[in-house]
Design an enzyme around this catalytic site. Structure first.
Site, mmCIF file in Angstrom:
data_model
loop_
_atom_site.group_PDB
_atom_site.id
_atom_site.type_symbol
_atom_site.label_atom_id
_atom_site.label_comp_id
_atom_site.label_asym_id
_atom_site.label_seq_id
_atom_site.Cartn_x
_atom_site.Cartn_y
_atom_site.Cartn_z
ATOM 1 N N GLY A 1 0.077 10.844 1.659
ATOM 2 C CA GLY A 1 0.472 11.999 0.678
ATOM 3 C C GLY A 1 0.896 13.132 1.370
ATOM 4 C CB SER B 1 -5.627 1.740 -2.829
ATOM 5 O OG SER B 1 -4.678 0.965 -3.851
ATOM 6 N NE ARG C 1 -5.608 13.303 0.955
ATOM 7 C CZ ARG C 1 -5.000 12.421 0.518
ATOM 8 N NH1 ARG C 1 -5.445 11.651 -0.522
ATOM 9 N NH2 ARG C 1 -3.853 12.058 1.001
ATOM 10 C CB VAL C 2 -5.824 16.759 -4.388
ATOM 11 C CG1 VAL C 2 -4.749 16.701 -5.173
ATOM 12 C CG2 VAL C 2 -7.363 17.158 -5.157
ATOM 13 N N GLY C 3 -4.324 14.487 -2.852
ATOM 14 C CA GLY C 3 -2.904 13.854 -2.241
ATOM 15 C C GLY C 3 -1.879 14.121 -2.977
ATOM 16 C CG ASP C 4 1.538 11.792 -2.489
ATOM 17 O OD1 ASP C 4 0.241 11.035 -2.310
ATOM 18 O OD2 ASP C 4 2.431 11.046 -2.297
ATOM 19 C CB THR D 1 2.288 4.304 -2.531
ATOM 20 O OG1 THR D 1 3.380 3.373 -1.768
ATOM 21 C CG2 THR D 1 2.362 4.132 -4.089
ATOM 22 N N GLY D 2 1.542 5.932 -0.158
ATOM 23 C CA GLY D 2 1.388 6.004 1.338
ATOM 24 C C GLY D 2 0.744 7.494 1.716
ATOM 25 C CB THR E 1 -4.088 7.073 -5.712
ATOM 26 O OG1 THR E 1 -4.352 6.562 -4.471
ATOM 27 C CG2 THR E 1 -4.258 8.501 -5.508
ATOM 28 C CB THR F 1 -1.003 5.040 -4.346
ATOM 29 O OG1 THR F 1 -1.778 5.933 -3.466
ATOM 30 C CG2 THR F 1 -0.493 5.932 -5.611
#
Ligand code: GLY
Length: 347
Positions: free
Chosen positions: A251, A82, A225-228, A248-249, A215, A197
C-alpha cells in the site's frame, strides 16, 4: 525513469483483457473475448466473491450490493489471513482492518481504517457512506460508529493467525516496520511482508459500476498504520462514466501515486484497462527510490497489483511481477494472468 529502470528492461507481458461471454481466437493464437456485461473482477483470492457478486448482478442486484456481498465471504473466511476474520494482526497481536466502498451511480464513497473487532469493515464503510456526512472514519471512532450501527464486537484473531504472530514475535528482528536512521535510506533490502487484501469491482448490465477493497493490511504493522485499501483514489476508485480500479500489494507504494485514481484517469484518456494499470506501475517504479525497497538490480523488492474494468466491460490487471486475478462473466469465476513489468522477483 532511473538508469536502473530502462524501459527495455521491462517485461511487458500482455494477458487476456477483454471481458465477455464468447471467446474468439486471434491470429497468433492469443485468445481474446468480446466485451460483455455484467462483469466482475477481483484479486486472485476472490473466486467465491466474484461468483457471489455475479449471482447478485444477474439477479438484478445493484453493483454495490453485489461486490460487498462478494467480499463478505472472504472477510468471514478464517483461512484468508489477509482480510477480515483471521487476518494477520499488527505488531501487538491485534487485528486492524481497512476497507473502502465506492458507488458509481450515486458518486458516493465511504471508508474505515484501523478498525478493530468488526469482521466486515466493508459493511461499516458502506454505512459511513450512507449514514454519515463523512467519508472516512478511523480507529476508536470507526469502532464506536460500528457498534452504534449494531455490529457485534468480536475477537478477530484465529488460533492460526495468533500462532503466526507469536512466531514472528519470537523471532523479532530487523524485519519489523521500525527503521533506524541508517536503515531508512541506505541499505538494499528485501521486503517480505504479508499485504494480502481483496479488491472487487463490478459492472452491471446497464454499465453501472461499483467497487470495494478490504484488508487486514500489512502484517505486524505499527498499530494505527493505514494502508492504501481505504484511501479513495489509492486502493479503490470508481467513476461511473469511465470505469473502476482497485489494488492489492504494498500500500505504501500505491498511496504515493494515488494508483486507482490514476488508472481510471488513464482509461478516461483512452488507455485500455491493462495499459492503464501498466502505466501506473511504471510510476510506482519511478517513485520507489529507497534502497531498502529495491533489489540489488534496482527493481522494487515488493509486489503491487492493479485491477481495472471500464464501462463497456473490458477489463485488465497488471502487477510488478507475474500475478493473476479473477474474472467472472457468467456463473464460474476463473483466474487469468496479469500483465507485468518484471519477470522475476528479486532474491
Ligand atoms: N494493500 C494493502 C495494504 O497495504 O494494506
Amino acid at each position: 525513469m532511473s538508469s536502473q529502470m530502462q524501459r527495455r528492461d521491462f517485461f511487458k507481458v500482455t494477458s487476456a483483457f477483454l471481458a465477455g461471454s464468447s471467446a474468439i481466437t486471434q491470429p497468433g493464437g492469443a485468445v481474446q473475448e468480446r466485451a460483455a456485461l455484467p462483469v466482475v473482477i477481483s484479486s486472485a483470492n476472490g473466486m467465491k466473491a466474484a461468483a457471489k457478486a455475479m449471482e447478485s448482478l444477474r439477479a438484478g442486484g445493484k453493483p454495490l450490493d453485489a461486490v460487498i456481498a462478494g467480499v463478505n465471504i472472504v472477510e468471514d473466511d478464517p483461512n484468508d489471513s489477509s482480510v477480515g476474520y483471521g487476518g494477520l494482526p499488527n505488531e501487538e497481536g491485534e487485528v486492524e482492518l481497512d476497507a473502502s466502498v465506492m458507488d458509481g451511480p450515486t458518486c458516493r464513497c465511504g471508508a474505515v481504517g484501523a478498525l478493530k473487532h468488526i469482521r466486515n469493515p466493508s459493511k461499516v464503510a458502506r454505512l459511513v457512506m450512507e449514514r454519515t456526512d463523512h467519508i472516512f472514519l478511523v480507529g476508536e471512532g470507526a469502532l464506536k460508529f460500528a457498534l452504534r450501527m449494531g455490529f457485534e464486537k468480536e475477537n478477530l484473531l484465529t488460533e492460526e493467525s495468533r500462532r503466526k504472530w507469536l512466531e514472528w514475535r519470537s523471532k523479532l528482528s530487523a524485519r519489523d516496520a521500525w527503521l533506524t536512521e541508517e536503515e531508512s535510506g541506505t541499505e538494499f533490502g528485501e521486503v517480505i511482508r504479508h499485504y494480502g487484501t481483496i479488491s472487487c469491482l463490478g459492472v452491471d448490465a446497464a454499465g453501472n459500476i461499483a467497487g470495494t477493497t478490504t484488508t487486514s493490511g500489512l502484517s505486524w504493522k505499527i498499530p494505527g498504520r493505514v494502508g492504501d485499501s481505504p484511501i479513495i483514489g489509492a486502493g479503490l476508485y470508481v467513476d461511473n462514466d469511465v470505469g473502476a480500479a482497485g489494488s492489492t500489494g504494498r500500500g505504501e507504494a500505491n498511496i504515493k501515486v494515488c494508483g486507482a485514481h490514476a488508472v481510471v484517469e488513464l482509461m478516461r484518456q483512452g488507455k485500455s484497462p491493462e495499459q492503464a494499470c501498466l502505466a501506473v506501475l511504471e510510476r510506482v517504479v519511478r517513485t520507489t527510490k529507497e534502497k531498502r525497497l529495491l533489489g540489488k538490480d534496482g527493481r522494487p523488492a515488493f509486489q503491487l497489483n492493479f485491477y481495472a474494468v471500464n464501462k463497456k466491460g473490458e477489463f485488465g490487471g497488471a502487477a510488478l511481477y507475474p500475478s493473476r486475478f479473477c474474472v467472472n462473466t457468467g456463473a464460474e469465476s476463473r483466474l487469468v494472468n496479469s500483465a507485468y513489468l518484471f519477470k522475476r522477483a528479486q532474491a
